[in-house]
Design a protein around this motif. Structure first.
Motif, PDB file in Angstrom:
ATOM      1  N   GLU A  62     -15.854  -6.434  -6.647  1.00 56.84           N
ATOM      2  CA  GLU A  62     -17.148  -7.116  -6.698  1.00 56.84           C
ATOM      3  C   GLU A  62     -18.143  -6.204  -7.385  1.00 56.84           C
ATOM      4  N   ARG A  63     -19.063  -6.807  -8.157  1.00 58.28           N
ATOM      5  CA  ARG A  63     -20.055  -6.009  -8.887  1.00 58.28           C
ATOM      6  C   ARG A  63     -19.381  -4.916  -9.709  1.00 58.28           C
ATOM      7  N   GLU A  80     -23.124   0.243  -9.442  1.00 55.46           N
ATOM      8  CA  GLU A  80     -24.075   1.272  -9.028  1.00 55.46           C
ATOM      9  C   GLU A  80     -23.703   2.657  -9.552  1.00 55.46           C
ATOM     10  N   GLY A 146     -31.011 -17.743  -4.284  1.00 57.78           N
ATOM     11  CA  GLY A 146     -30.537 -16.925  -3.178  1.00 57.78           C
ATOM     12  C   GLY A 146     -31.255 -15.616  -3.012  1.00 57.78           C
ATOM     13  N   LEU A 147     -32.557 -15.591  -3.265  1.00 61.98           N
ATOM     14  CA  LEU A 147     -33.293 -14.341  -3.099  1.00 61.98           C
ATOM     15  C   LEU A 147     -34.043 -14.375  -1.788  1.00 61.98           C
ATOM     16  N   LYS A 148     -34.120 -13.230  -1.170  1.00 63.41           N
ATOM     17  CA  LYS A 148     -34.855 -13.169   0.103  1.00 63.41           C
ATOM     18  C   LYS A 148     -36.338 -13.185  -0.181  1.00 63.41           C
TER      19      LYS A 148
ATOM     20  N   PHE B  11     -21.243  -2.687  -3.341  1.00 61.09           N
ATOM     21  CA  PHE B  11     -21.377  -4.137  -3.256  1.00 61.09           C
ATOM     22  C   PHE B  11     -22.338  -4.502  -2.137  1.00 61.09           C
ATOM     23  N   GLY B  14     -25.858  -3.355  -3.165  1.00 61.99           N
ATOM     24  CA  GLY B  14     -26.324  -4.039  -4.371  1.00 61.99           C
ATOM     25  C   GLY B  14     -26.762  -5.470  -4.108  1.00 61.99           C
ATOM     26  N   ARG B  16     -28.272  -6.576  -1.332  1.00 63.78           N
ATOM     27  CA  ARG B  16     -29.236  -6.716  -0.224  1.00 63.78           C
ATOM     28  C   ARG B  16     -30.489  -7.495  -0.574  1.00 63.78           C
ATOM     29  N   THR B  17     -30.793  -7.603  -1.881  1.00 60.07           N
ATOM     30  CA  THR B  17     -31.962  -8.408  -2.254  1.00 60.07           C
ATOM     31  C   THR B  17     -31.592  -9.879  -2.324  1.00 60.07           C
ATOM     32  N   GLN B  18     -30.294 -10.175  -2.276  1.00 59.78           N
ATOM     33  CA  GLN B  18     -29.874 -11.574  -2.340  1.00 59.78           C
ATOM     34  C   GLN B  18     -29.535 -12.082  -0.949  1.00 59.78           C
ATOM     35  N   ALA B  19     -29.909 -13.313  -0.685  1.00 61.65           N
ATOM     36  CA  ALA B  19     -29.616 -13.891   0.624  1.00 61.65           C
ATOM     37  C   ALA B  19     -28.106 -13.954   0.822  1.00 61.65           C
ATOM     38  N   PRO B  20     -27.622 -13.502   1.973  1.00 64.51           N
ATOM     39  CA  PRO B  20     -26.184 -13.589   2.222  1.00 64.51           C
ATOM     40  C   PRO B  20     -25.808 -15.016   2.610  1.00 64.51           C
TER      41      PRO B  20
END
Lengths: 149, 204
Positions: A62-63, A80, A146-148, B11, B14, B16-20
């Protein structure tokens, strides 16, 4: 971070998307190329010593970024830490392309993004939500934005 | 067998800014200490992380959900209890994680979210959607485009990545995120503005 090794082992025995003997070199300086049986199962890459039943290790895909490396190899690095690369040697350009394609498609997040993309495009073109027929249009995992907060 | 931790942590952090897919408090029964402990759980894809505290930088643990079974557990000491049964290599029954939600609603929501968490489930949904999309493009005489790449910047940036380049990129991403948050609520055609936002983010 704890994890259950038996869960990982069970996963490594599941049907693979792709499996082959490849040359593999770890990210540390001075790593040597070794022959490994490499097996792609869902979004994990397992690698085994060629005569062993238990994997030596597992990488979560992932990523990550998959890059072609001359002459017929590729590397996997993680977002990262892009300098840190796992190198793989294939026996042909064809095998290399096959693996690169499969690895890119293996990410759960990539599949999710693709699904959301197609859903939206289809909805724009037809006015209908294609996920409704699957009965999953309300699922949180397939929503956009999907952003907080 | 070694699970390389850096990719997993990378992962985890990276995203954490996106809603799970789902997150919240669940009670988890310990293995040695068999009392229930309050943990913060984060479900993302086919991975279930648990943390001691919500804001922790590193998870306490990871549960692999692929091919696992999730069932409510009746007659447990805790109400709203359920079990995640993960497969074992020898097929002689898996590890059973004993968990409990805080109320009926949470229990229902978690069972639903966990049931849909597998990679294999997602992989069968994609081909028919892609085919439909291409079919529609062909009918409309339109060139089909591809879904967005993992992170637009990695496709355009050349190696090696200098600190300066990374600093500039992330600065740009943060400015876009700030812009998105400040934007007033959705226009009448809600889905369209969401798509525009997504496109903007993906062009970072």
């Amino acid at each position: 971070m704890r994890y259950n090794e038996k869960e990982l082992q069970a996963l490594s025995r599941q049907p693979a998307e792709l499996a082959a003997e490849l040359g593999m070199r770890g990210p540390k300086k001075g790593s040597v190329l070794k022959r490994r049986l490499v097996k792609l199962v869902v979004n994990f890459l397992f690698y085994f010593r060629t005569d062993e039943a238990e994997p030596v290790g597992a990488l979560l895909l992932e990523r990550c970024r998959v890059t072609q490396e001359e002459p017929s190899g590729f590397s996997i690095s993680f977002m990262e830490d892009p300098e840190r690369k796992y190198h793989f040697e294939c026996c042909s350009e064809e095998q290399c392309q096959e693996w690169m394609g499969a690895l890119r498609r293996a990410s759960y997040e990539f599949m999710r993004r693709s699904l959301i993309f197609y859903r939206n495009e289809i909805q724009k073109m037809t006015g209908k939500d294609p996920l409704e027929q699957f009965g999953i249009s309300e699922e949180a995992r397939f929503q956009l934005g999907g952003l907080k907060a | 067998m070694k699970l390389h931790q850096k990719p997993v942590l990378s992962f985890f952090r990276g995203c954490r800014t996106q809603a799970p897919d789902r997150e919240g408090i669940l009670l988890k029964k310990g293995t040695r200490n068999t009392s229930y402990q309050r943990r913060w759980f984060i479900l993302r894809g086919n991975l279930l992380f648990y943390l001691e505290n919500q804001a922790d930088h590193t998870p306490l643990g990871l549960i692999l959900l692929e091919n696992s079974q999730v069932e409510p557990r009746l007659g447990a000491t805790e109400p709203y209890a359920f079990t995640i049964l993960t497969p074992r290599a020898e097929g002689t029954g898996g590890r059973a994680y004993k968990l409990a939600a805080e109320n009926q609603e949470e229990l229902g929501a978690w069972l639903w979210a966990l049931a849909g968490a597998s990679w294999r489930r997602l992989v069968v949904l994609l081909p028919p959607l892609e085919a439909r999309y291409r079919e529609l493009c062909q009918a409309a005489g339109k060139e089909p485009s591809s879904p967005p790449e993992d992170c637009g910047f990695l496709a355009t940036l050349s190696t090696p990545y200098s600190f300066q380049e990374l600093h500039e990129h992330f600065g740009k991403e943060i400015r876009v995120l700030q812009m998105v948050r400040r934007r007033p609520q959705a226009s009448p055609n809600g889905s369209r503005s969401q798509v525009e936002e997504e496109q903007e983010l993906n062009s970072c």
